[in-house]
Scaffold this motif. Structure first.
Motif, PDB file in Angstrom:
ATOM      1  N   GLN A   1       0.824  -1.199   0.000  1.00 23.20           N
ATOM      2  CA  GLN A   1       0.000   0.000   0.000  1.00 23.20           C
ATOM      3  C   GLN A   1       0.863   1.256   0.000  1.00 23.20           C
ATOM      4  O   GLN A   1       0.638   2.187  -0.754  1.00 23.20           O
ATOM      5  N   TYR A   2       1.900   1.225   0.835  1.00 23.10           N
ATOM      6  CA  TYR A   2       2.773   2.400   0.904  1.00 23.10           C
ATOM      7  C   TYR A   2       3.570   2.567  -0.389  1.00 23.10           C
ATOM      8  O   TYR A   2       3.787   3.678  -0.866  1.00 23.10           O
TER       9      TYR A   2
ATOM     10  N   ALA B   1       4.818   5.368  -5.347  1.00 24.28           N
ATOM     11  CA  ALA B   1       4.917   5.405  -6.807  1.00 24.28           C
ATOM     12  C   ALA B   1       3.979   6.457  -7.390  1.00 24.28           C
ATOM     13  O   ALA B   1       4.344   7.180  -8.318  1.00 24.28           O
ATOM     14  N   LEU B   2       2.775   6.511  -6.802  1.00 24.41           N
ATOM     15  CA  LEU B   2       1.790   7.476  -7.292  1.00 24.41           C
ATOM     16  C   LEU B   2       2.323   8.892  -7.142  1.00 24.41           C
ATOM     17  O   LEU B   2       2.272   9.699  -8.072  1.00 24.41           O
ATOM     18  N   PHE B   3       2.880   9.132  -5.974  1.00 19.56           N
ATOM     19  CA  PHE B   3       3.395  10.475  -5.713  1.00 19.56           C
ATOM     20  C   PHE B   3       4.551  10.803  -6.654  1.00 19.56           C
ATOM     21  O   PHE B   3       4.603  11.866  -7.252  1.00 19.56           O
ATOM     22  N   SER B   4       5.455   9.817  -6.786  1.00 21.56           N
ATOM     23  CA  SER B   4       6.615  10.028  -7.666  1.00 21.56           C
ATOM     24  C   SER B   4       6.160  10.358  -9.070  1.00 21.56           C
ATOM     25  O   SER B   4       6.707  11.248  -9.726  1.00 21.56           O
ATOM     26  N   GLN B   5       5.143   9.625  -9.511  1.00 22.34           N
ATOM     27  CA  GLN B   5       4.663   9.844 -10.861  1.00 22.34           C
ATOM     28  C   GLN B   5       4.124  11.265 -11.021  1.00 22.34           C
ATOM     29  O   GLN B   5       4.337  11.917 -12.031  1.00 22.34           O
ATOM     30  N   TYR B   6       3.428  11.716  -9.958  1.00 24.67           N
ATOM     31  CA  TYR B   6       2.891  13.090 -10.011  1.00 24.67           C
ATOM     32  C   TYR B   6       4.012  14.098 -10.137  1.00 24.67           C
ATOM     33  O   TYR B   6       3.948  15.052 -10.893  1.00 24.67           O
TER      34      TYR B   6
ATOM     35  N   ARG C   1       7.544  12.640   2.337  1.00 25.57           N
ATOM     36  CA  ARG C   1       8.531  11.601   2.043  1.00 25.57           C
ATOM     37  C   ARG C   1       9.042  10.953   3.322  1.00 25.57           C
ATOM     38  O   ARG C   1       9.199   9.741   3.392  1.00 25.57           O
ATOM     39  N   SER C   2       9.303  11.796   4.295  1.00 27.28           N
ATOM     40  CA  SER C   2       9.815  11.267   5.559  1.00 27.28           C
ATOM     41  C   SER C   2       8.816  10.303   6.171  1.00 27.28           C
ATOM     42  O   SER C   2       9.175   9.207   6.615  1.00 27.28           O
ATOM     43  N   TYR C   3       7.534  10.731   6.212  1.00 23.48           N
ATOM     44  CA  TYR C   3       6.516   9.905   6.841  1.00 23.48           C
ATOM     45  C   TYR C   3       6.374   8.586   6.091  1.00 23.48           C
ATOM     46  O   TYR C   3       6.383   7.510   6.687  1.00 23.48           O
ATOM     47  N   LEU C   4       6.290   8.712   4.757  1.00 27.93           N
ATOM     48  CA  LEU C   4       6.123   7.525   3.926  1.00 27.93           C
ATOM     49  C   LEU C   4       7.278   6.552   4.184  1.00 27.93           C
ATOM     50  O   LEU C   4       7.090   5.354   4.370  1.00 27.93           O
ATOM     51  N   PHE C   5       8.498   7.125   4.211  1.00 27.28           N
ATOM     52  CA  PHE C   5       9.637   6.235   4.382  1.00 27.28           C
ATOM     53  C   PHE C   5       9.664   5.619   5.766  1.00 27.28           C
ATOM     54  O   PHE C   5      10.008   4.456   5.937  1.00 27.28           O
TER      55      PHE C   5
ATOM     56  N   GLU D   1      18.162   5.584  -2.039  1.00 22.00           N
ATOM     57  CA  GLU D   1      17.352   5.967  -3.198  1.00 22.00           C
ATOM     58  C   GLU D   1      16.454   7.141  -2.848  1.00 22.00           C
ATOM     59  O   GLU D   1      16.326   8.106  -3.605  1.00 22.00           O
ATOM     60  N   LEU D   2      15.843   7.037  -1.665  1.00 18.58           N
ATOM     61  CA  LEU D   2      14.916   8.078  -1.241  1.00 18.58           C
ATOM     62  C   LEU D   2      15.624   9.426  -1.138  1.00 18.58           C
ATOM     63  O   LEU D   2      15.137  10.432  -1.635  1.00 18.58           O
ATOM     64  N   LEU D   3      16.810   9.399  -0.521  1.00 22.03           N
ATOM     65  CA  LEU D   3      17.516  10.660  -0.306  1.00 22.03           C
ATOM     66  C   LEU D   3      17.886  11.295  -1.644  1.00 22.03           C
ATOM     67  O   LEU D   3      17.666  12.481  -1.863  1.00 22.03           O
ATOM     68  N   HIS D   4      18.410  10.453  -2.537  1.00 25.69           N
ATOM     69  CA  HIS D   4      18.744  10.974  -3.865  1.00 25.69           C
ATOM     70  C   HIS D   4      17.503  11.503  -4.561  1.00 25.69           C
ATOM     71  O   HIS D   4      17.502  12.567  -5.168  1.00 25.69           O
TER      72      HIS D   4
END
Lengths: 173, 1259
Positions: free
Chosen positions: B245-246, B251-256, B307-311, B333-336
């Motif tokens: 789910q997360y 992915a949805l957010f990244s795509q946006y 991003r922080s919360y999601l991660f 990956e997240l940080l980059h």
């Protein structure tokens, strides 16, 4: 669209390396060189499986803040390393794969050139060399200009390779 | 009920969440059952079949049992899942119909109605039976009736919604059974409820997601919905599903964001683009960061918050899943990604804020992972975490640079302001880490607080990173971090610490041949060495950089100037030399010797021209270029003699040096080729071959360690050799590129000189090429004057003029005017003086320098040849013609005839077998001007002819035949052949039968001459003849001198014919022809032709009554086995010595073959009586019986003796056993004395008629 493409010999010295922002050449040299660590790691980790599956693509070697470095290794352990801008989200795994395949084909053409010595740098520029610097019967067409100097005519295949790399760096695949 | 008064329990989002099940009915009953129920429910797993083809899962169910309240039931539109009651249970232990009817039924109906109102269909009625109660009330109805009633009343078609639990608190098998049935039912119903409700939820969620293109859609809202699902999965301990789910949200957010970057912006996204104000990093220590969650809920979250919360949620789930290494990887990956997204969305970020955020986040992730793994796990998974370490190091470094913590002076006020701003953005430390000493927050704050603290933290991090990289074998990465560290040290003015890192990195780049990094690192190293005051190293690095084509012209010039500046400054310690390797300064390309064979005589001048390729960008003035030469004397070595050197060492004198591929690693094919040479070791005494073999000259190149190729950087390897012998060239300016430098030397001592080192000095800086390779040598020799005399042709021929070559090697002697060679004349050898003979003078290297006419003066004893003037170490060559007089070589040649007296050989002449020529040696003693001793030269001449003679008879007429055979390769013309009788008897006449006076004789051919002997009176018993023939080479037209004729002397004896033998064969009487197998008669007629002569007077002669007779033995021999001799084949006859005396012998012979058969041979021997010495022990019988004869046949040929053997008699030619026996002797008559008049005649034999087989023998 790659920002840097490198071909690295089995012994880990560069056979060919080219990057688009030429002022930052050094940075890419360092980056490609460092990426060899991961290439080595992946090759040794894959070991036999690599040979069996004939999977030459090594995938993402490591990401940095601004770039993604991808790797590919031929059966003769010649490595291709491609650096892609991180912001370029259009390039997915499949595109990278196909770019590597094109690169591999071009490299094979270079190898097929009878004037190319495996292990030599893939020269793509005209060079003025002293006659004595070239081994007699070497892989080049030497066109003597004076007694001591000769124009090194680059093999045609290397030019084709260079053009291919240029096209990969310019166009969005 | 008091439960209803309680406030709604707050939903606590923890792991402790369990699906809610409500309980209605008898609370006391439930309370009593509850402990067993809550314990038993999760014990057995249950298979959960999923919708949408998702894989079924085994699931352990747990529930949170709460008292039923109407408020718990979700209202229409409430999407909360965590608070959703999945199942409603009604508990009753009613067993009394009355009670049921009075209270329970109503209560149940009420409960059902409430449920129906909320369209909840997940319910269950539990009837607990108690045996104890039953016993008390005997009048109760059968228990089924209550159950049946309830089923009737409520479970319309759903009979399974009502279960009975028997004696739940007892410990009996029945109880157990009933529990099991109940639990299974409960689990099944729960799962059914999950499936149904979650399915419905997911459908709703999907619908909501599909609306994302609609204007009012909010990502935050959707986020909350999907997270609800994730929570439920987490609650059900389905972490995998929760993570999905997360990940979907991610992915949805990244795509946006990507779409936004592409210009396809969503409204809601602009909210995330607000400037970053807080950069306090990831928080991973709490399962749920409520603060951030609420900010998302409130739609106030920034991109970093989201991003922080999601991660943090992903991290929590991954840790539940025991995948900490994935956390590390995802974190990087997240940080980059975040950095990229902020860039893409053009979010304004204060400088350094992201660095802080990344740094804190890295450390947070690392600490979180460390918190849940043990040391061993961490150590074996460094590969996953090292990226974060490296990233943190990098970020701290850039923060340090940003805040002025790296500079020498420390931060200025602007830097301090920036630091304060950055620290403000961190906010306060969070309570959960407040008590941790090493929290990322504290670290960062401390690091930014002071220069020292920063250094400490930065070094800690760097060293840790390097160590980790090294431990997992990522050497290149470690070196790269090391280089950063070196840069830091250089900033901190601590070059001594930087050096080791730079050297390490450089070594790595050199080993792998990466040109640009090499150049860059070398530049850094040069600066470092300059600061350290390592003059030698700095100059060496500078020279490498000055020759580096990857640098700009200006940079190269700068480094070159550095060297020149140093070289020009006056040294406080004169004589101190800085020795640097030459490789980078200039390269030796080729070397050229003059004379080209690199051999000079003592005192000679040798030029060595070298080509040096200067690598410097500017012309460099070199005070001197010195070649150190190693001198060695190799005595007793054949190779080092003047002859060998001048003859064999022929090369073009150019030696090419392979270009050094210095900066590139040695790959397999760039190894030099094997240089193999044959080696011969000769014995010093007799110059014979001792050993031979193959040596590899460049074995040191092939077998050296690969690593050592990088030792180019090490100046210690270069040692300056001090030798006595040097070649020097002063004040040379080396232009960039190729330069020609010429060394001149005068050879002094003889020996071998090997060029060892090449040094170029610029002030106190010496550039040294430690080894000149391939090996370059030149040889100096001294030579004694020598004279060689050798024939021009293969061999000298006697009798005709022959050319002889004189070679005078002057050596160290200088031929002055008047020097001459004095030749003492040999008797039989003439030296022919020719007016136009010239002498050539060559240098030792075979270059002609002059020629001069040769003056030859001859007296009768001495011939004097005056030599032309020639300097030392030259060669004078001239040719002279000599003539060997045919000094009566004479009684040579072998006679063909038997019984001929062999001519005697002259003692000096060597007769070789076969067709070799007879040779004569002539010795000439020569006095040379350089020596008091005479040189004796032996010249061997060969006689070109071989001569043989033969005596031929025809009845009593006699002929002499002389055969001249030309053994040489030349053709000759023969003329004026004479044969004279030396005894000069007038009685004898030699009549030549030769028609031509001139006759050519070709090489390897023979010419025959014949004379007839005629005499008038009694012929002499012997004849001495001399044959002479004039000869001259056929090719030459005219000879300056007249040549002596060739002579040959011989003697002929007993040439007068005494006996005529005639044999005839007659067919048997009455027959016309001889037939095979039939006896024929052989008649031999021996006739004496002369009266008693001088030659007859020997032992065989007997005298009686004035009649002389002699004993002869005849023998009939048929060598070709044509005839069978019947009876005696030999016999002794007494022959009267008188003319016309005749003896006739008859014999029977039988032809064995048909055809024309030659007659059998008839031989005559003189039959000599035995000597008196032999007579004593004669046993007459023995020799008669044996028919054995001691045959004194000197010169008899082999077939003859074999024919004796073939007759079957015991042969006695070998006289040892008959020694002392009185044996008569046979002496063959000389060939000239017997004439066989029937020789050559044949008899016709016809085959016998009864022969069935016809044998034809063709001979």
């Amino acid at each position: 669209m790659a920002v840097c493409i490198a071909v690295i010999a089995k012994e880990n010295y560069p056979l060919y390396i080219r990057s688009t922002p030429t002022e930052n050449e050094l940075k890419f040299h360092y980056m490609v060189h460092t990426s060899l660590d991961v290439v080595d790691e992946k090759i040794s980790a894959m070991g036999k499986a690599l040979v069996d599956q004939r999977e030459l693509y090594l995938g993402l070697l490591y990401p940095t803040e601004d770039y993604k470095v991808y790797g590919y290794v031929t059966n003769s352990k010649v490595k291709f390393v491609m650096v892609v801008d991180s912001s370029n989200t259009a390039l997915r795994d499949n595109e990278i794969r196909s770019m590597f395949r094109k690169l591999h084909n071009s490299y094979t053409d270079v190898m097929c050139n009878p004037f190319y010595n495996p292990g030599d740098r893939i020269q793509s520029r005209w060079a003025l060399l002293p006659v004595s610097a070239s081994s007699p019967g070497g892989p080049y067409f030497l066109c003597p200009i004076q007694s001591r100097w000769a124009l090194l005519l680059c093999p045609i295949q290397s030019r084709a390779f260079d053009n291919m790399v240029t096209s990969m760096m310019i166009q969005v695949c | 009920m008091d439960a209803s008064e309680e406030p709604l329990p707050p939903v606590i989002y923890t792991m402790e969440n369990k699906p809610i099940v409500t309980c209605a009915g008898d609370q006391n009953l439930f309370t009593s059952v509850y402990p067993t129920l809550s314990q038993q429910l999760p014990r057995e797993p249950m298979e959960w079949r999923r919708s949408y083809g998702r894989a079924p899962k085994m699931i352990h169910l747990e529930s949170n049992f709460v008292q039923f309240k109407e408020e718990l039931l979700p209202k229409e539109g409430n999407k909360a899942l965590l608070t959703f009651p999945f199942l409603h249970i009604y508990w009753t232990e009613c067993c009394d119909t009355e009670v049921y009817k009075a209270t329970v039924k109503d209560d149940l109906t009420k409960w059902q109605n409430v449920l129906k109102a909320h369209s909840s269909v997940d319910w269950l009625i539990v009837i607990v039976e108690n045996d104890a109660k039953k016993k008390n009330k005997t009048n109760i109805l059968p228990r089924t009736s209550i159950v049946d009633k309830i089923r009737n009343d409520f479970c319309n078609k759903q009979s399974d919604r009502c279960v009975v639990l028997s004696d739940p608190l007892k410990d009996s098998s029945r109880t157990q059974e009933s529990w099991n049935a109940f639990l299974t039912k409960l689990r099944t119903l729960l799962l059914m409820s999950f499936t149904k409700n979650l399915g419905k939820f997911e459908d709703d969620m999907r619908t909501l997601r599909e609306k994302r293109t609609e204007p009012g859609w909010s990502f935050c809202e959707y986020f909350m919905v999907q997270e609800e699902l994730a929570f439920v999965f987490e609650m059900l301990q389905q972490f995998e599903d929760a993570l999905v789910q997360y990940d979907e949200l991610d992915a949805l957010f990244s795509q946006y964001v990507v779409n936004f970057g592409a210009g396809d912006g969503a409204n809601w996204l602009t909210f995330f683009c607000q400037p970053v104000k807080s950069w306090n990093g990831l928080i991973l220590r709490k399962p749920i960061d409520m603060e951030k969650r609420e900010s998302i809920q409130r739609r106030e979250a920034t991109l970093l918050d989201l991003r922080s919360y999601l991660f943090s949620r992903q991290c929590t789930l991954l840790l539940f899943l025991q995948r900490p290494w994935e956390v590390a990887q995802r974190a990087l990956e997240l940080l980059h990604n975040c950095v990229q997204e902020l860039k893409l969305l053009e979010v304004s970020v204060p400088p350094g804020a992201l660095d802080c955020w990344v740094f804190l986040s890295c450390l947070e992730v690392l600490q979180r992972i460390e918190g849940c793994c043990d040391r061993a796990q961490i150590d074996s998974n460094i590969a996953h975490t090292v990226g974060l370490w490296s990233y943190a190091t990098e970020k701290l470094k850039s923060l340090g640079y940003l805040c002025g913590l790296v500079s020498e002076k420390g931060p200025n006020s602007e830097d301090l302001n920036r630091t304060v701003d950055l620290l403000a953005g961190l906010g306060a430390e969070r309570p959960e880490t407040a008590n941790t000493a090493q929290s990322p927050y504290k670290k960062l704050k401390e690091a930014l607080s002071s220069v020292e603290a920063f250094e400490k933290h930065y070094l800690d991090l760097s060293h840790a990173t390097i160590e980790m990289y090294t431990s997992i074998g990522r050497i290149r990465s470690a070196k790269f971090v090391g280089k950063d560290l070196a840069e830091f040290y250089m900033r901190k003015k601590a070059p001594q610490k930087a050096e080791i890192y730079l050297q390490g990195a450089l070594k790595n780049y050199l080993a792998e041949g990466w040109a640009l990094p090499i150049t860059h690192t070398r530049k850094q190293l040069a600066e470092c060495q300059k600061h350290l005051g390592q003059i030698e190293n700095y100059l060496q690095t500078s020279s490498l950089l000055a020759s580096d084509h990857h640098l700009t012209e200006e940079e190269r010039k700068h480094f070159c100037q550095e060297i020149l500046d140093f070289a020009s400054q006056p040294s406080d310690n004169p004589g101190h030399k800085i020795v640097l390797p030459m490789q980078s300064f200039a390269q030796l390309r080729d070397l050229h010797f003059d004379p080209s064979n690199a051999v000079v005589h003592v005192g000679g001048v040798l030029c060595i021209e070298i080509t040096m390729y200067s690598q410097m960008p500017v012309p460099v003035h070199v005070e001197q270029i010195v070649v150190n030469v190693h001198f060695s004397i190799e005595k007793n070595n054949y190779r080092k003699t003047a002859e060998w050197l001048t003859k064999h060492k022929t090369s073009n004198g150019i030696i090419n040096f392979p270009p050094e591929t210095a900066p590139f690693p040695v790959s397999q094919n760039s190894l030099p080729a094997l240089e193999l040479y044959e080696m011969f070791e000769r014995s010093p005494s007799d110059n014979s071959l001792n050993t031979t073999g193959i040596i590899c000259r460049n074995v040191h190149m092939l077998l050296r360690r690969q690593e050592s190729s990088s030792s180019l950087e090490m100046p210690s390897g270069v040692a300056l050799e001090e030798g006595a012998h040097v070649l020097r060239c002063s004040h040379v300016t080396l232009e960039p590129g190729a330069n020609q430098i010429t060394f001149r030397t005068q050879a002094k001592e003889p020996g071998t000189y090997t060029l060892r080192q090449l040094c170029a000095s610029v002030g106190s800086v010496w550039f040294v090429l430690p080894h000149i390779y391939p090996i370059v040598q030149y040889d100096v020799y001294s030579q004694e004057p020598q004279l060689h005399v050798e024939p021009l042709a293969d061999s000298l021929l006697a009798g005709i003029p022959q050319k002889v070559k004189f070679t005078v090697t002057t050596g160290h002697y200088t031929i002055k005017n008047g020097d001459s060679l004095q030749l003492s004349n040999a008797e039989a050898m003439l030296i022919l003086c020719q007016a136009e003979s010239r002498a050539m003078v060559y240098s030792n290297t075979r270059e002609q320098s002059s020629d001069a006419a040769l003056r030859i003066q001859s007296s009768d004893k001495v011939t004097s040849i005056s030599l032309p003037v020639a300097p030392a170490y030259h060669v004078i060559e001239f040719e002279l013609e000599v003539l060997s007089l045919p000094s009566a070589p004479a009684l040579g040649g072998e006679s063909d005839m038997l019984g001929m007296a062999e001519p005697h050989r002259k003692h000096k002449d060597k007769q070789k077998t076969g067709h070799c020529m007879v040779t004569t040696d002539h010795k000439v003693s020569i006095d040379c001007p350089w020596s008091i001793y005479s040189t004796v030269i032996a010249l061997t001449f060969s006689v070109p002819f071989r001569t043989t003679h033969a005596l031929l008879s025809s009845g009593t007429r006699k002929y002499v035949q002389v055969c001249v055979q030309n053994l040489s390769e030349l053709d000759f013309q023969l003329s004026d052949s004479y044969l004279v009788d030396t005894s000069d008897s007038t009685d004898l006449q030699l009549v030549p039968l030769n028609t031509q006076s001139q006759q050519p004789i070709y090489s390897k051919q023979s010419v025959f001459f014949v004379w007839e002997l005629k005499w008038t009176e009694e012929p002499p018993p012997s004849l001495h003849c001399r044959f002479s023939v004039g000869f001259s080479p056929a090719s030459e037209e005219q000879l300056s001198i007249s040549l002596k004729p060739y002579t040959y002397e011989f003697k002929v004896e007993n040439f007068f014919t005494l006996y005529n033998v005639k044999a005839e064969i007659f067919p048997p009487s009455g027959m016309e022809y001889c037939r095979t197998g039939s006896l024929c008669s052989l008649e031999v007629l021996i006739t004496r032709l002369s009266d008693l002569l001088e030659v007859d007077k020997d032992e065989a002669l007997t005298e009686s009554d004035e009649h002389f007779s002699t004993k002869l033995m005849y023998e009939v021999v048929d060598n070709s086995s044509n005839w069978a001799v019947c009876g005696k084949s030999c016999g002794v006859i007494s022959m009267p010595v008188a003319a016309r005396a005749t003896h006739r012998v008859h014999m029977e012979v039988m032809p064995l073959f048909a055809g024309y058969l030659p007659l059998p041979d008839v031989r005559l021997f003189k039959y000599l009586p035995h000597h008196s010495a032999h007579s004593s022990q004669l046993d007459a019988d023995s020799w008669i019986e044996n028919d054995s004869l001691s045959v004194d046949k000197h010169g008899d040929d082999q077939p003859d003796s074999s024919s004796l053997k073939s007759r079957g008699s015991v042969h006695s030619a070998c006289s040892s056993e008959h020694k002392g026996l009185p044996m008569p002797r046979l002496q063959a008559l000389p060939a000239g004395q017997v004439f066989n008049s029937s020789s050559g005649t044949q008899v016709l034999v016809i085959p016998s008629q009864d022969d069935h087989v016809l044998e034809v023998s063709v001979t």
